[in-house]
Design a protein around this motif. Sequence first.
Motif, PDB file in Angstrom:
ATOM      1  N   ARG A 103       0.689  -1.175  -0.069  1.00  0.00           N
ATOM      2  CA  ARG A 103      -0.276  -0.299   0.415  1.00  0.00           C
ATOM      3  C   ARG A 103       0.981   1.613   0.226  1.00  0.00           C
ATOM      4  O   ARG A 103       2.030   1.187   0.616  1.00  0.00           O
ATOM      5  CB  ARG A 103      -0.937  -0.142   1.278  1.00  0.00           C
ATOM      6  CG  ARG A 103      -2.189  -0.585   0.727  1.00  0.00           C
ATOM      7  CD  ARG A 103      -2.910  -0.790   2.457  1.00  0.00           C
ATOM      8  NE  ARG A 103      -4.303  -2.046   2.780  1.00  0.00           N
ATOM      9  CZ  ARG A 103      -5.219  -2.426   2.194  1.00  0.00           C
ATOM     10  NH1 ARG A 103      -5.207  -1.828   1.197  1.00  0.00           N
ATOM     11  NH2 ARG A 103      -5.308  -3.515   2.197  1.00  0.00           N
TER      12      ARG A 103
ATOM     13  N   ILE B 229      -3.507   9.764  -6.218  1.00  0.00           N
ATOM     14  CA  ILE B 229      -2.799   8.281  -5.460  1.00  0.00           C
ATOM     15  C   ILE B 229      -2.942   8.900  -3.799  1.00  0.00           C
ATOM     16  O   ILE B 229      -2.408   9.749  -3.331  1.00  0.00           O
ATOM     17  CB  ILE B 229      -1.210   7.897  -5.428  1.00  0.00           C
ATOM     18  CG1 ILE B 229      -1.535   7.917  -6.699  1.00  0.00           C
ATOM     19  CG2 ILE B 229      -1.252   6.858  -4.210  1.00  0.00           C
ATOM     20  CD1 ILE B 229      -0.140   6.636  -7.537  1.00  0.00           C
ATOM     21  N   ARG B 230      -3.945   8.165  -2.674  1.00  0.00           N
ATOM     22  CA  ARG B 230      -4.124   8.611  -1.447  1.00  0.00           C
ATOM     23  C   ARG B 230      -3.093   7.099  -0.843  1.00  0.00           C
ATOM     24  O   ARG B 230      -3.198   5.829  -1.105  1.00  0.00           O
ATOM     25  CB  ARG B 230      -5.448   8.484  -0.860  1.00  0.00           C
ATOM     26  CG  ARG B 230      -6.256   9.596  -2.060  1.00  0.00           C
ATOM     27  CD  ARG B 230      -5.772  11.048  -1.232  1.00  0.00           C
ATOM     28  NE  ARG B 230      -7.124  11.658  -2.195  1.00  0.00           N
ATOM     29  CZ  ARG B 230      -5.539  12.787  -2.928  1.00  0.00           C
ATOM     30  NH1 ARG B 230      -4.360  12.833  -3.249  1.00  0.00           N
ATOM     31  NH2 ARG B 230      -6.553  13.334  -3.926  1.00  0.00           N
TER      32      ARG B 230
ATOM     33  N   GLN C  24      -4.061   3.351  -0.139  1.00  0.00           N
ATOM     34  CA  GLN C  24      -4.596   2.486  -1.781  1.00  0.00           C
ATOM     35  C   GLN C  24      -3.545   1.265  -2.026  1.00  0.00           C
ATOM     36  O   GLN C  24      -1.531   1.675  -1.410  1.00  0.00           O
ATOM     37  CB  GLN C  24      -4.222   2.991  -2.923  1.00  0.00           C
ATOM     38  CG  GLN C  24      -5.918   3.988  -3.269  1.00  0.00           C
ATOM     39  CD  GLN C  24      -5.736   5.415  -3.860  1.00  0.00           C
ATOM     40  OE1 GLN C  24      -4.523   5.680  -4.431  1.00  0.00           O
ATOM     41  NE2 GLN C  24      -6.996   5.508  -4.295  1.00  0.00           N
ATOM     42  N   GLU C  25      -3.822   0.631  -3.063  1.00  0.00           N
ATOM     43  CA  GLU C  25      -2.767  -0.669  -3.200  1.00  0.00           C
ATOM     44  C   GLU C  25      -2.266  -1.204  -3.804  1.00  0.00           C
ATOM     45  O   GLU C  25      -2.626  -0.057  -5.913  1.00  0.00           O
ATOM     46  CB  GLU C  25      -3.636  -1.732  -3.300  1.00  0.00           C
ATOM     47  CG  GLU C  25      -3.695  -2.680  -1.971  1.00  0.00           C
ATOM     48  CD  GLU C  25      -4.520  -4.154  -2.237  1.00  0.00           C
ATOM     49  OE1 GLU C  25      -4.065  -5.277  -2.813  1.00  0.00           O
ATOM     50  OE2 GLU C  25      -5.188  -4.714  -0.935  1.00  0.00           O
ATOM     51  N   TYR C  26      -1.231  -1.288  -4.182  1.00  0.00           N
ATOM     52  CA  TYR C  26      -0.813  -1.312  -5.691  1.00  0.00           C
ATOM     53  C   TYR C  26       0.139  -3.255  -5.854  1.00  0.00           C
ATOM     54  O   TYR C  26       0.654  -3.364  -4.424  1.00  0.00           O
ATOM     55  CB  TYR C  26      -0.087  -0.432  -6.205  1.00  0.00           C
ATOM     56  CG  TYR C  26       1.969  -0.578  -4.684  1.00  0.00           C
ATOM     57  CD1 TYR C  26       1.786   0.448  -3.461  1.00  0.00           C
ATOM     58  CD2 TYR C  26       3.194  -1.321  -5.355  1.00  0.00           C
ATOM     59  CE1 TYR C  26       3.270   0.563  -3.190  1.00  0.00           C
ATOM     60  CE2 TYR C  26       3.954  -1.157  -4.550  1.00  0.00           C
ATOM     61  CZ  TYR C  26       4.346   0.059  -3.197  1.00  0.00           C
ATOM     62  OH  TYR C  26       4.715  -0.046  -3.066  1.00  0.00           O
TER      63      TYR C  26
ATOM     64  N   TYR D 133      -2.019  -0.239 -10.390  1.00  0.00           N
ATOM     65  CA  TYR D 133      -2.515   0.437  -9.675  1.00  0.00           C
ATOM     66  C   TYR D 133      -4.080   0.252  -9.986  1.00  0.00           C
ATOM     67  O   TYR D 133      -4.264   1.044 -10.926  1.00  0.00           O
ATOM     68  CB  TYR D 133      -2.027   1.981  -9.850  1.00  0.00           C
ATOM     69  CG  TYR D 133      -2.338   3.250  -9.142  1.00  0.00           C
ATOM     70  CD1 TYR D 133      -2.783   2.919  -7.687  1.00  0.00           C
ATOM     71  CD2 TYR D 133      -2.836   3.871  -9.736  1.00  0.00           C
ATOM     72  CE1 TYR D 133      -3.601   3.751  -7.078  1.00  0.00           C
ATOM     73  CE2 TYR D 133      -3.200   4.864  -9.262  1.00  0.00           C
ATOM     74  CZ  TYR D 133      -4.356   4.633  -8.442  1.00  0.00           C
ATOM     75  OH  TYR D 133      -4.650   6.405  -6.752  1.00  0.00           O
TER      76      TYR D 133
ATOM     77  N   PHE E 146      -6.843   2.027  -9.390  1.00  0.00           N
ATOM     78  CA  PHE E 146      -7.656   3.383  -8.601  1.00  0.00           C
ATOM     79  C   PHE E 146      -9.424   3.353  -8.747  1.00  0.00           C
ATOM     80  O   PHE E 146      -9.930   4.320  -7.880  1.00  0.00           O
ATOM     81  CB  PHE E 146      -7.649   4.688  -9.707  1.00  0.00           C
ATOM     82  CG  PHE E 146      -7.414   4.460 -11.549  1.00  0.00           C
ATOM     83  CD1 PHE E 146      -7.155   3.320 -11.814  1.00  0.00           C
ATOM     84  CD2 PHE E 146      -8.696   5.053 -11.474  1.00  0.00           C
ATOM     85  CE1 PHE E 146      -7.343   3.860 -12.674  1.00  0.00           C
ATOM     86  CE2 PHE E 146      -8.786   5.416 -12.693  1.00  0.00           C
ATOM     87  CZ  PHE E 146      -9.079   5.165 -13.611  1.00  0.00           C
TER      88      PHE E 146
END
Length: 464
Positions: free
Chosen positions: A97, A134-135, A138-140, A155, A157
């Motif tokens: 994240r 992007i916060r 958030q997952e990547y 990513y 969104f």
Amino acid sequence: MSLKLRLTVQSPRSFRLRLRYVPEDGVLPIPYPRAVLGGLLAIWGLLLAVPYLPSVGFTQATQPTLAVQGTVMATPDLPLPWPQSIAVDADRAVSARFRSRSTLDGILRGAGVSGSDLGNLLDVVTESINVRRIRPGQEYQLYFDAAKQLIGFRYQFERQTAWFVARRDAEWVATQVAIPIESRASYVSAEIADSLHRSLAQFAPSNAAVADLVAKIGDIYGWDVDFQYDLRYGDRLDLVVEERYVEGKFIGYGEILAAEFQVNGRTLPVVRFRDPDGIGSYFTPDGESLRRAFLRSPVKYSRISSRFSNRRVHPVTGVARAHRGVDYAADPGTPVQATADGVVLEARYGAEPGRYVKLRHGGSYSSIYMHLSRIADGVSPGSEVRQGQVLGYVGKTGNATGYHLHYGLLQGGNYVDPLRLQFPAADPVPSEHWGRFVAQRDDAMQRLQDGRATRAAAIAGGGL
Ligand SMILES: [Zn+2]
């Protein structure tokens, strides 16, 4: 006294074993240790997840998957388009994240990308992805090949949209990927203990999902079952319902495809039929409609303040006399709907009924709606109305003490209790759709049977 063992494996999130010790005076469930089951479940989940890796995503590889999947829904296995196929071929995937201090540069550098390669990748990422959206949290995902080289970055969104940046030949290419909603049919078998809601709660993943399922069941069986009074301990509801997933994550229920309700000594099977226009409705296996020609109530969001009776004391006159209808207390101005298709016989003012509308329906029925504050435009003698059409609005005109609708129903000229009448059914499956209906029905009933068989096998073969 008796001892009951129950193994339930019908739903993806339900895997319960219950040891029930039943004394004469009630049921005392004793939860069985779940550690053993946890191990089994993990293996099961892995086995099931392997063929689904592309769509399940690496982060959910060990998520328990539908136990009876093999017997039901066939989700087509579509070949994965580039770039998802790269993710599938990846030797390793890392999910993480974003944190408040992460930078893309730092993340990609940490993944082993450097030099001009890093520059190129950053260019592509920042050109395609709006990095300001992007916060933290958030997952990547990062995908690596066998040589531990980064081959992809993902990513997500939105729930159904993700950016995928992957190495293609010597270049980095960004693609926006739409993530499909997967629909799987799930068999649910609930024994009614106290309420339908609670009986289903053990299967559904969230309160919202239970409420949704209960509402769907109410819509289907509302004509035949009074959920407040008809349900008995031990009644059983079997159903096959679509569950919707995005990458293996449950997002909600779809349609109920088939159901069988054993309620208070009756067995009520239904199947969903989707006509060529895509409109779905429910029928008995014989093709009879479950929708009745009459709505149960002409006013939504109301409560019954007085029932049909042959003798009662009138609140205004004080004289004992019959109440030939049902009163619905509702806020002034609440719309009043025609309970069935029909023709307007009368729409006017009378001293007793106040402003009222009387309809003549097909067959031997007519209906009357009294004490209206206003009659809706276009509702006048001779005009045709459709079921659900607004006839007027709740008021207290005429001989009424408070705001309510008096609803009366006549059969062959005699007042009958609208709440007790067995209404004639709406149209059955049209003959031109019969072949289509039979195919869908047989498929749906087969799924119900398969679910039952799997359940029986699970109970018998549980080795318990
Ligand atoms: Zn009344």
